[in-house]
Design a protein around this motif. Structure first.
Motif, mmCIF file in Angstrom:
data_model
loop_
_atom_site.group_PDB
_atom_site.id
_atom_site.type_symbol
_atom_site.label_atom_id
_atom_site.label_comp_id
_atom_site.label_asym_id
_atom_site.label_seq_id
_atom_site.Cartn_x
_atom_site.Cartn_y
_atom_site.Cartn_z
ATOM 1 N N SER A 2 -3.047 14.230 13.580
ATOM 2 C CA SER A 2 -2.898 13.051 14.424
ATOM 3 C C SER A 2 -2.395 11.869 13.605
ATOM 4 O O SER A 2 -2.499 11.834 12.388
ATOM 5 C CB SER A 2 -4.243 12.689 15.060
ATOM 6 O OG SER A 2 -5.120 12.191 14.080
ATOM 7 N N ALA A 3 -1.854 10.871 14.321
ATOM 8 C CA ALA A 3 -1.363 9.678 13.629
ATOM 9 C C ALA A 3 -2.499 8.963 12.937
ATOM 10 O O ALA A 3 -2.336 8.415 11.854
ATOM 11 C CB ALA A 3 -0.672 8.750 14.629
ATOM 12 N N ARG A 201 11.159 5.224 22.704
ATOM 13 C CA ARG A 201 10.245 6.322 22.385
ATOM 14 C C ARG A 201 10.873 7.264 21.357
ATOM 15 O O ARG A 201 10.198 7.758 20.460
ATOM 16 C CB ARG A 201 9.865 7.083 23.659
ATOM 17 C CG ARG A 201 8.839 8.183 23.430
ATOM 18 C CD ARG A 201 8.380 8.785 24.747
ATOM 19 N NE ARG A 201 7.686 7.807 25.570
ATOM 20 C CZ ARG A 201 6.411 7.499 25.427
ATOM 21 N NH1 ARG A 201 5.688 8.077 24.466
ATOM 22 N NH2 ARG A 201 5.843 6.612 26.213
ATOM 23 N N ARG A 205 10.716 7.617 15.677
ATOM 24 C CA ARG A 205 10.895 8.563 14.559
ATOM 25 C C ARG A 205 11.251 7.856 13.256
ATOM 26 O O ARG A 205 11.062 8.414 12.169
ATOM 27 C CB ARG A 205 12.003 9.563 14.893
ATOM 28 C CG ARG A 205 13.380 8.894 14.941
ATOM 29 C CD ARG A 205 14.543 9.840 15.136
ATOM 30 N NE ARG A 205 15.796 9.100 15.083
ATOM 31 C CZ ARG A 205 16.319 8.447 16.114
ATOM 32 N NH1 ARG A 205 15.708 8.464 17.287
ATOM 33 N NH2 ARG A 205 17.449 7.777 15.986
ATOM 34 N N ARG A 214 3.808 9.301 10.701
ATOM 35 C CA ARG A 214 4.033 9.808 12.051
ATOM 36 C C ARG A 214 3.122 9.081 13.032
ATOM 37 O O ARG A 214 1.895 9.116 12.901
ATOM 38 C CB ARG A 214 3.771 11.318 12.109
ATOM 39 C CG ARG A 214 4.007 11.922 13.488
ATOM 40 C CD ARG A 214 3.797 13.426 13.462
ATOM 41 N NE ARG A 214 4.754 14.077 12.572
ATOM 42 C CZ ARG A 214 4.753 15.390 12.331
ATOM 43 N NH1 ARG A 214 3.825 16.161 12.862
ATOM 44 N NH2 ARG A 214 5.665 15.905 11.517
ATOM 45 N N SER A 216 2.952 7.629 17.458
ATOM 46 C CA SER A 216 3.525 7.687 18.800
ATOM 47 C C SER A 216 3.755 6.268 19.292
ATOM 48 O O SER A 216 3.194 5.296 18.750
ATOM 49 C CB SER A 216 2.583 8.423 19.759
ATOM 50 O OG SER A 216 1.390 7.686 19.934
ATOM 51 N N LEU A 217 4.550 6.140 20.346
ATOM 52 C CA LEU A 217 4.824 4.818 20.897
ATOM 53 C C LEU A 217 3.543 4.149 21.371
ATOM 54 O O LEU A 217 3.393 2.928 21.258
ATOM 55 C CB LEU A 217 5.816 4.947 22.057
ATOM 56 C CG LEU A 217 6.270 3.649 22.717
ATOM 57 C CD1 LEU A 217 6.998 2.750 21.718
ATOM 58 C CD2 LEU A 217 7.163 3.937 23.916
ATOM 59 N N GLU A 218 2.601 4.953 21.880
ATOM 60 C CA GLU A 218 1.355 4.390 22.396
ATOM 61 C C GLU A 218 0.501 3.745 21.309
ATOM 62 O O GLU A 218 -0.396 2.957 21.609
ATOM 63 C CB GLU A 218 0.543 5.470 23.107
ATOM 64 C CG GLU A 218 1.106 5.899 24.452
ATOM 65 C CD GLU A 218 2.386 6.721 24.334
ATOM 66 O OE1 GLU A 218 3.188 6.726 25.295
ATOM 67 O OE2 GLU A 218 2.593 7.368 23.276
ATOM 68 N N GLU A 219 0.759 4.061 20.057
ATOM 69 C CA GLU A 219 -0.008 3.482 18.959
ATOM 70 C C GLU A 219 0.580 2.174 18.443
ATOM 71 O O GLU A 219 0.036 1.558 17.532
ATOM 72 C CB GLU A 219 -0.111 4.498 17.814
ATOM 73 C CG GLU A 219 -0.963 5.702 18.180
ATOM 74 C CD GLU A 219 -0.856 6.803 17.139
ATOM 75 O OE1 GLU A 219 -1.835 6.986 16.392
ATOM 76 O OE2 GLU A 219 0.197 7.453 17.070
#
Length: 335
Positions: A2-3, A201, A205, A214, A216-219
């Motif tokens: 996970s991030a 989104r 990367r 790494r 995600s956009l939600e983070e």
């Protein structure tokens, strides 16, 4: 993995997709509340105007407007007889058109590109391009976009961590000296262009490619949209860079030495307290001392400290951009 496991990134969502997150909202309010203007605004006289406006006579008009006779028209309009039509409106025998090519079309080699915008089979990046009102008008190669000053979209992400004393430490990179714009300048922690057909989104990367992080956009926490125009010379080639950038922030636990730097893009990664960087951008001090890592000859990260950096060492932008971003990053980790 996970991030959060990779980088200790705070669990904060993207505005518009996860509403009601108080931590993120406080950062965004830092950019837009009374007395603190939004990213993309600058002070003129008694008020604030968008960075894409300029002063003409007694008032302000958009930079993409020009004076014709007694009025103003868009720069993306041209005079035909007694009226004006958009520059991207063409007669039926002209090439191109306003239809946005599909991602598959672009990846197959750009069959949907205008005749003067093909990539020549060389694998060069292809960008979606836009008019001054941010309406999609076609595609172009990276070199064409920068040579002709075509508007395109980019992604900015600033990383920030809480220092041992609880203060916000902003991380920023030094661009590779081989870059085609602003080589060797200090800049956003990670950033990149959106290829044709991509969204923000997809552009997330860049954090993994440039820094090995790494997420995600939600983070990420959205800080705003910024328009900028820049001209210069790099590698002996003149460029005109016109970008509309979606700006994000992200909290991490990593210090500069923990990241894996991409040699083609990044020459070094540094950090400094947000308060010191704010003083620099406000003109309250001429230099700040920063620490971080630089890439050695064999690609290893070499620690450095006591590096003196001035405002002119950063990519030239309206200081209001840096000020609002650094204020918001401080809110992310200090509130």
């Amino acid at each position: 993995m996970s991030a959060g496991e990779r980088g200790g990134v705070s669990e904060r969502g993207n505005e518009g997709e996860r509403e009601g997150v108080s931590e993120r909202r406080s950062a965004e309010e830092c950019l837009s509340s009374e007395g603190s203007r939004a990213v993309g605004e600058r002070e003129i006289g008694q008020g604030y105007v968008r960075m894409d406006e300029r002063e003409i006579g007694q008032g302000y008009v958009r930079k993409d407007e020009r004076e014709i006779d007694q009025g103003y028209v868009r720069m993306d309009e041209r005079e035909i007889d007694q009226g004006y039509v958009r520059k991207d409106e063409r007669s039926g025998d002209d090439c191109g058109g306003g239809k946005r090519p599909s991602r598959d079309t672009v990846e197959r080699g750009g069959a949907g590109l205008s005749a003067d915008m093909s990539d020549g089979g060389g694998g060069e990046e292809i960008f979606d391009i836009y008019d001054a009102d941010d309406r999609h008008i076609g595609t172009a190669t990276r070199s064409d976009a920068h040579a002709r000053g075509l508007w395109h979209h980019t992604f900015h992400c600033w990383l920030v961590r809480r220092g041992e004393d609880g203060r916000a430490c902003v991380l920023f990179q030094r661009r590779s000296r081989d870059k085609d714009t602003n080589p060797g300048q200090y800049d956003i922690t990670a950033a990149g262009h959106l290829a044709a057909g991509e969204t923000v989104r997809d552009a997330v990367r860049e954090l993994e490619e440039e820094l090995g992080l790494r997420v995600s956009l939600e983070e990420l926490t959205r800080l705003g949209t910024f328009r900028e125009e820049d001209e210069g010379e790099a590698q002996g080639v003149r460029y005109i860079d016109r970008e509309v950038s979606e700006v994000y922030g992200c909290a991490t636990d990593w210090k500069p030495a923990a990241f894996r730097l991409q040699r083609e893009e990044v020459a070094g990664l540094y950090e400094a307290e947000a308060g010191a960087l704010l003083a620099l951008m406000r003109g309250e001090t001429e230099t700040v001392l920063v620490a971080g890592v630089v890439l050695g000859e064999t690609g290893e990260a070499v620690p450095v400290e006591g590096v003196r950096v001035s405002r002119d060492d950063f990519v030239a932008r309206d200081p209001a951009y840096y000020i609002r971003v650094f204020e918001a990053l401080g809110v992310l980790v200090e509130s």
